[in-house]
Structure formats: structure tokens, C-alpha cells
Design an enzyme around this catalytic site. Structure first.
Site, short mmCIF file in Angstrom:
data_model
loop_
_atom_site.label_atom_id
_atom_site.label_comp_id
_atom_site.label_asym_id
_atom_site.label_seq_id
_atom_site.Cartn_x
_atom_site.Cartn_y
_atom_site.Cartn_z
N THR A 137 0.78 -1.06 0.17
CA THR A 137 0.06 -0.07 0.04
C THR A 137 0.76 1.41 0.08
O THR A 137 1.77 1.17 0.87
CB THR A 137 -1.01 0.02 1.13
OG1 THR A 137 -1.63 -0.94 1.31
CG2 THR A 137 -1.72 1.24 1.59
N ARG B 148 -13.43 -8.55 -0.12
CA ARG B 148 -12.90 -8.31 1.17
C ARG B 148 -12.26 -6.84 1.10
O ARG B 148 -11.74 -6.33 -0.03
CB ARG B 148 -11.38 -9.18 1.38
CG ARG B 148 -10.57 -9.06 2.65
CD ARG B 148 -9.46 -8.04 2.01
NE ARG B 148 -8.53 -8.05 3.11
CZ ARG B 148 -7.38 -7.21 3.18
NH1 ARG B 148 -7.09 -6.35 2.16
NH2 ARG B 148 -6.56 -7.01 4.17
N VAL B 149 -12.20 -6.24 2.27
CA VAL B 149 -11.91 -4.63 2.42
C VAL B 149 -10.78 -4.80 3.61
O VAL B 149 -11.19 -5.17 4.37
CB VAL B 149 -12.82 -3.83 2.60
CG1 VAL B 149 -12.56 -2.35 2.98
CG2 VAL B 149 -13.89 -3.67 1.54
N GLY B 150 -9.55 -4.16 3.32
CA GLY B 150 -8.67 -3.98 4.56
C GLY B 150 -8.92 -2.82 5.07
O GLY B 150 -9.71 -1.82 5.07
N ASP B 151 -7.60 -2.31 5.83
CA ASP B 151 -7.67 -1.13 6.47
C ASP B 151 -7.62 0.28 5.64
O ASP B 151 -7.95 1.23 6.10
CB ASP B 151 -6.27 -1.28 7.51
CG ASP B 151 -4.85 -1.25 6.56
OD1 ASP B 151 -5.15 -2.04 5.57
OD2 ASP B 151 -4.16 -0.46 7.10
N THR C 254 0.81 0.13 6.60
CA THR C 254 0.74 -0.77 5.61
C THR C 254 0.89 -2.11 6.02
O THR C 254 1.29 -2.30 7.27
CB THR C 254 2.06 -0.30 4.64
OG1 THR C 254 2.20 -1.39 3.71
CG2 THR C 254 3.19 -0.61 5.42
N GLY C 255 0.59 -3.19 5.36
CA GLY C 255 0.60 -4.66 6.02
C GLY C 255 -0.70 -5.09 5.86
O GLY C 255 -1.40 -4.80 5.44
N GLY D 238 -4.14 -5.63 6.78
CA GLY D 238 -5.12 -4.66 7.21
C GLY D 238 -6.03 -4.98 8.51
O GLY D 238 -6.24 -4.40 9.18
C1 SD4 Z 1 -4.67 -4.17 3.20
N1 SD4 Z 1 -3.07 -2.66 4.38
O1 SD4 Z 1 -5.38 -4.29 2.31
C2 SD4 Z 1 -3.26 -3.33 2.78
C3 SD4 Z 1 -2.51 -3.93 2.18
C4 SD4 Z 1 -0.96 -3.76 2.36
O2 SD4 Z 1 0.77 -5.14 2.78
O3 SD4 Z 1 -0.55 -2.81 2.84
N2 SD4 Z 1 -0.24 -4.99 2.41
O4 SD4 Z 1 -4.67 -4.88 4.08
#
Ligand code: SD4
Length: 317
Positions: free
Chosen positions: A178, A206-209, A229-230, A232
Site C-alpha cells: 500500500t 474483502r476490504v482492508g484497513d 501498511t501490511g 489490514g
Molecule cells: C490491506 N494494508 O489491504 C493493505 C495492504 C497492504 O501490505 O498494505 N499490504 O490490508
């Protein structure tokens, strides 16, 4: 970056100086822009064009995010992203300005610049968030062109993945995740943007953070800004970026606030925390910044008056 001990020492010195009549207060270091990961360098260049000519942080973060969204070699943001397990590219983005205005889109397909659709939601609707088909209709009605986002390269990668179809988020995903971008402009105003295709081969829907205000991004002009990031799901569980900003409000340095948020994730699920990546990046209204992550490998780009450079984040493990 400042350790907690150094921060306390510097605050004590600062408090002493403040008591002396006629002492000059430290000037905020501005303008400044920070972006996650290696692709943050070129995003920062786009943002810097706006900031260095006296432009608004909001325009700067949007410009930076758009730059990365259009890059077909970045397969985790915008055009050229890896799809979900059904082969569909679905995008999440949000944006927040110095007044606390915010806009967001999630599960959006066929639009290259979700960040600008999020800004349109913020500026022209009474709402904060639009998702899926509704977000697409809104984008098309506002003149955003429809585009096929799945490139032959990403389609090939998806077809290779289908052979095993094992869902396992890759830590640091080859340093392409991200993009979260936060900035302080010459007028001393903060804004932030966050845009992503989310985790590769996620479940459809699916929806993340990243499009969730308070989770993947938060800005409070009185305090600071943070982005994440990471994985979510881990960020949402602790409402990560709101937590980071609130910790800065209590006097923590940006780096210390990011570390505390990472610790919170690790404490809730120590075993899981060893196998996933989460990184936080924060900036306060004085132009001080910091980051912290779970696993080694998260880095970010900083552009201020002394240039544009990459910095490795400290990590828990
Ligand atoms: C998510 N945080 O959709 C985002 C993706 C991301 O490392 O940053 N991945 O979860």
C-alpha cells in the site's frame, strides 16, 4: 529518529528553554512529505512539486498517490494490481484533509485513480465512504474513465497462483504494498492519502484497513498524521492510525507512537504477529516523523528541503 528517552530529554530541555524570556521557539520543519515503501520516492517527487510551490498538503498527497496508482510495475496499487482470488482487481483508498474532512472508496473496480474518487466523495457528497457498484457508478458519473486494470503480467501471476490457490499474505510483498502518504505544507497544514489493491488473492469482497478512516489513515491538524501498511485485518483490530495520532496527542514522538501501536498488535496475538507484517508511519505538526513495524523490511521515503531519501523503519522482530 528520536528514541523515547531522547524525546523525554529533548522535551525537558525544550520546557526549560520555553521558560526563558525572549527564547526563539523551534520552527516546524516544513514542507515535508512521507510515503511508504520504495515507490514512495517517486510519489514524493510528485507531491513535492505541489509542496515546494506553496501548494496545499491535500493536493500534494493526492498527486503522490495518483503517481503510484498509474505505475503498471507496482502490482499492489491501482493499474496493474494483482487481483483477488476470482481474478478481479478491487481497490481501496481514502483521503483526509486539515479540517478533518475525509472521503473513501472500497471494493472499487475498473477505475485507475481511486484516490481521486475518494476526494470527490469527500468534496461533493454528504458521505464519507462509497463501496463497490455504488462507488463505480459515482466515479463514472463524475467522468472517471473505465479502464481494464488487470495487466497481462498480473493475470499471469494470478493463473500461476491458482495452481495451488493457497492464501498466504507475503511479508513485505517484495517491497510493493500500500502507498500511504502524509504531508505538512508551508502553511503548516497536514493531509494524508492511502491507496491499495489490498492483499493479493484475497476473498472477493474483502476490504482492508486502507480505506477505513482511523485504521489505514488518520489526520488531526492539531496533532499529526499517520498511515499504515501490511495486513489490514491487524490494523483494523486496533484502529491503528487513530491510535498513533492519539498517542502523539499525549506527547509521544511519532516513532514512539508507531512503536506502541505495533506493540499493541503483538500483545493481542503474539504468535500471529511473528508471521505477518504491519508498519506505521507518522508525522507531527512540527514536521517530526517516525515509523515502526513488526518485521524488518518496511521502509519509507522522506522529502523535505534537504532532499528525497529512503529510511529503514525500526522493527519489533
Ligand atoms: C490491506 N494494508 O489491504 C493493505 C495492504 C497492504 O501490505 O498494505 N499490504 O490490508
Amino acid at each position: 529518529m528520536t528514541t523515547r528517552r531522547e524525546f523525554i530529554r529533548m522535551s525537558a530541555v525544550g520546557a526549560g528553554l520555553a521558560a526563558l524570556p525572549g527564547t526563539l521557539k523551534a520552527q516546524p520543519k516544513k514542507p515535508i512529505v512521507l510515503s511508504t515503501w520504495n515507490f514512495g520516492l517517486t510519489a514524493n517527487e510528485a507531491a513535492w512539486k505541489v509542496l515546494s510551490s506553496g501548494g496545499r498538503a491535500l493536493d500534494a498527497v493526492e498527486a503522490g498517490a495518483r503517481h503510484t496508482e498509474s505505475n503498471p510495475r507496482v502490482n499492489t496499487v491501482g493499474f496493474g494490481s494483482l487481483p483477488d482470488r476470482d481474478g478481479k482487481v478491487t481497490l481501496d483508498a481514502c483521503i483526509m484533509d486539515e479540517h478533518g474532512n475525509c472521503g473513501s472508496v472500497a471494493f472499487l473496480q475498473h477505475i485507475e485513480h481511486p484516490i481521486s474518487v475518494a476526494r470527490k466523495v469527500m468534496e461533493t457528497t454528504p458521505h464519507v465512504m462509497l463501496v463497490g457498484e455504488g462507488a463505480l457508478q459515482f466515479a463514472l458519473a463524475n467522468g472517471f474513465p473505465k479502464r481494464k486494470l488487470l495487466t497481462p503480467e498480473s493475470e499471469k501471476a494470478w493463473k500461476a497462483w491458482l495452481k495451488t490457490a493457497e492464501y498466504k499474505p507475503v511479508i513485505n510483498a517484495e517491497n510493493h504494498d500500500t502507498i500511504g502518504i502524509i504531508a505538512l505544507d508551508q502553511s503548516g497544514n497536514l493531509s494524508g492519502a492511502c491507496t491499495t489493491s489490498g492483499l493479493a488473492y484475497k476473498m472477493h469482497g474483502r476490504v482492508g484497513d486502507s480505506p477505513i478512516i482511523g485504521a489505514g489513515l488518520y489526520v488531526d491538524n492539531e496533532v499529526g498524521a499517520a498511515t499504515a501498511t501490511g495486513v489490514g485485518e491487524e490494523v483494523i483490530r486496533i484502529v491503528g492510525c487513530h491510535l498513533v495520532v492519539e498517542l502523539m496527542r499525549q506527547g509521544r514522538s511519532p516513532q514512539d507512537a508507531c512503536r506502541e501501536a505495533v506493540e499493541r498488535i503483538a500483545k493481542k496475538n503474539p504468535t500471529k504477529a511473528r508471521g505477518v507484517q504491519v508498519g506505521f508511519l507518522a508525522l507531527n505538526r512540527s514536521g517530526e516523523y517516525g515509523a515502526w513495524c513488526l518485521q524488518k523490511g518496511f521502509n519509507f521515503a522522506v522529502h523535505d528541503n534537504s532532499g528525497n531519501r529512503m529510511i529503514d523503519s525500526d522493527s519489533k522482530f
